[in-house]
Design an enzyme around this catalytic site. Structure first.
Site, short mmCIF file in Angstrom:
data_model
loop_
_atom_site.label_atom_id
_atom_site.label_comp_id
_atom_site.label_asym_id
_atom_site.label_seq_id
_atom_site.Cartn_x
_atom_site.Cartn_y
_atom_site.Cartn_z
CD1 TRP A 73 66.18 129.47 65.32
CD2 TRP A 73 66.33 128.00 66.64
NE1 TRP A 73 67.59 128.88 65.12
CE2 TRP A 73 67.54 127.85 66.06
CE3 TRP A 73 65.97 126.71 67.50
CZ2 TRP A 73 68.62 127.20 66.31
CZ3 TRP A 73 67.09 125.98 67.91
CH2 TRP A 73 68.35 126.08 67.27
CG ASP B 143 64.84 128.01 73.12
OD1 ASP B 143 66.08 128.45 73.56
OD2 ASP B 143 64.81 127.99 71.82
CE LYS C 191 71.95 133.38 69.79
NZ LYS C 191 71.40 133.34 68.39
N1 PGU Z 1 66.66 128.67 70.47
C1 PGU Z 1 66.49 129.87 69.82
C2 PGU Z 1 65.11 130.62 69.97
C3 PGU Z 1 67.62 130.70 68.88
O1 PGU Z 1 67.14 131.86 68.30
C4 PGU Z 1 68.69 130.00 68.95
C5 PGU Z 1 69.90 130.56 67.94
C6 PGU Z 1 68.95 128.74 69.51
C7 PGU Z 1 68.00 128.26 70.17
C8 PGU Z 1 70.22 127.93 69.47
O2 PGU Z 1 71.50 128.73 69.95
P1 PGU Z 1 72.76 128.08 70.47
O3 PGU Z 1 73.77 128.53 69.38
O4 PGU Z 1 72.44 126.29 70.18
O5 PGU Z 1 72.87 128.43 71.70
N2 PGU Z 1 69.47 131.32 66.81
C9 PGU Z 1 70.17 132.14 65.82
C10 PGU Z 1 71.64 131.52 65.61
C11 PGU Z 1 71.60 131.03 64.41
C12 PGU Z 1 71.14 129.34 64.55
O6 PGU Z 1 70.07 129.39 63.77
O7 PGU Z 1 71.58 128.47 65.13
C13 PGU Z 1 69.40 132.67 65.05
O8 PGU Z 1 69.96 133.29 64.31
O9 PGU Z 1 68.12 132.27 64.84
#
Ligand code: PGU
Length: 448
Positions: A177, A258, A294
């Protein structure tokens, strides 16, 4: 004397952070080909005349671009956010019910929460990820603090590690990510990567992964995606998790999970927590950042938790006392509403059951979209092997489309996705699959 020592220690930590920040900004700025010293064109006398324009975020910026596009056929597959078959954001029924209960309860007030958040929420969150019968919970070895969703939990954990842990290097998977590097670097950790994804097999490079962990310095921190790896959708099998666990424990590495997608990979909350439980089951220490963005659809409520599993109850309680010192100057204490929704659902048998059904329905719809897209490409005779679309797990498909093909799909088909070729399957519907399949077919056959 002791105080002076402490002051010196603190100032060197501050120095380290400042130089890390400077390095980080330098990288960002250089990437933009400009500099903070470049002279402004029309900024007048502003005290901020030398502020360089920063680039949009690689993931959230996709939504910004999408919102600007007037096309009626536009499709946002950038951000990992669940959409219904009608392409609408979803508020779970069970969340609406919990909110109603909260609103109706006139005894509820809006006082500050404690620094570590809502006590019920913390207990129930630890139980959700570690299992109700977890010996670590029963032995009070776990300290949990409510944080600002997954990102905030990662950041608080990283800040704690930068202050209190002897090894400041964290290994993150390649790829991962996009925000991981920034969160950890700005907390003062040094980020290195371990091999994870093999583009040739479109699967896990378990050999490379194990080799890289083996050559990591003893004690290094290792970031692991608990399930539904983002962006690749490739998870280790249970047997591979066991190999990873053995390597991590034998090198005394510190696992930091995570967990942003519990329930989204398999549709089962317990199933998706197996990797974490395996590590906690061996009695070793570990960090877990949980997000309810999510799996409960609470994206904007910013609800998450950081759990640290320690060797003894005494250590856990001392760690907790230090976490408060991390949180207090950052945001003082977390917001009450989202955590109250989660606690209401987790503590009520019926609501919990209803949640598991709604969660399974979301996971199943994503799996159906995988099948539809795979079939649609097959029907078009799109060149290449697309079986990874149905093999990958969780919210995303790592398509293998290159940057040029992505740009082409955005320009010609108004389909928005991250430049690494990741698409959010949760943003697709039966209605939009043909449009996406047409776009992929055209990209693959006309752009190399
Ligand atoms: N860790 C991972 C692996 C993730 O994919 C995401 C969110 C988070 C943590 C953080 O999520 P929180 O909203 O803080 O609980 N990834 C999504 C959402 C958009 C972003 O980048 O924040 C994504 O599209 O990758």
């Amino acid at each position: 004397m002791e105080n002076v020592d402490k002051l010196e220690m603190n100032s060197s930590a501050a120095d380290r952070r400042l130089s890390t920040l400077a390095r980080h900004l330098a990288v960002t700025i250089n990437n933009e080909g400009s500099s903070i010293f470049s002279s402004p064109t029309s900024a007048g006398d502003s005290a901020f005349a030398n502020v360089a324009r920063a680039p949009e975020d690689p993931i959230l910026g996709v939504t910004v671009a999408y919102n600007k596009d007037p096309s009626p056929v536009k499709l946002n597959l950038g951000v990992g956010a669940y959409r219904t078959e009608e392409g609408k954001p979803l508020v779970l029924n069970v969340v609406r019910k919990a909110e109603q209960l909260l609103v109706n309860d006139r005894s509820r007030v809006k006082e500050y929460l404690p620094i570590v958040g809502l006590a019920d929420f913390n207990k129930l969150s630890a139980k959700l990820i570690l299992g109700a019968d977890s010996p670590a919970i029963h032995g009070n070895l776990v300290t949990t603090v409510q944080c600002l969703s997954g990102t905030g939990s990662l950041r608080v954990g990283a800040e704690f590690l930068a202050r209190h842990y002897r090894e400041r290097t964290i290994y993150i998977p390649n790829p991962t990510w996009g925000n991981h590097t920034k969160v950890f670097t700005l907390a003062g950790l040094t980020v290195k990567t371990y091999r994870y994804y093999d583009p040739v097999t479109r699967g896990l490079n378990i050999q490379g992964l194990l080799e890289d962990l083996e050559s990591a310095p003893t004690g290094a921190i290792v970031l692991l995606h608990a399930c539904a790896h983002n962006p690749t959708g490739v998870d280790p099998t249970l047997q591979q998790w066991e190999q990873i666990r053995q390597m991590i424990r034998s090198k005394s590495l510190l696992p930091f999970f995570d967990s942003a997608y519990q329930g989204f990979a398999s549709g089962s909350l317990d199933g998706d927590a197996q990797s974490v439980r395996m590590f906690v089951g061996d009695g070793g220490e570990c960090f877990i950042a949980q997000s309810y963005a999510k799996n409960m659809g609470l994206y904007g409520e910013r609800v998450g938790a950081l759990s640290i599993v320690c060797r003894t109850a005494d250590v856990a309680s001392r760690v907790n006392s230090q976490l408060k010192l991390v949180i207090r100057p950052m945001y003082s204490n977390p917001p009450i509403h989202g955590a109250s929704i989660v606690a209401t659902i987790l503590k009520d048998r019926n609501l919990y059951h209803e949640w598991t059904l709604e969660l399974k329905a979301m996971a199943d719809r994503i799996i159906t979209m995988r099948k539809h897209l795979f079939d649609a490409l097959g029907a078009r005779g799109t060149p290449g092997d697309w079986s990874h679309i149905i093999k990958q797990i969780g919210m995303f498909t790592f398509t293998g489309l290159n940057r040029k093909q992505v740009t082409f799909m955005t320009k010609e088909y108004h389909i928005y996705m991250t430049s690494d070729g990741r698409i959010s399957m949760a943003g697709l519907s039966s209605r939009t699959v043909p449009h996406l399949a047409d776009a992929i077919h055209a990209a693959v056959t006309t752009v190399v």
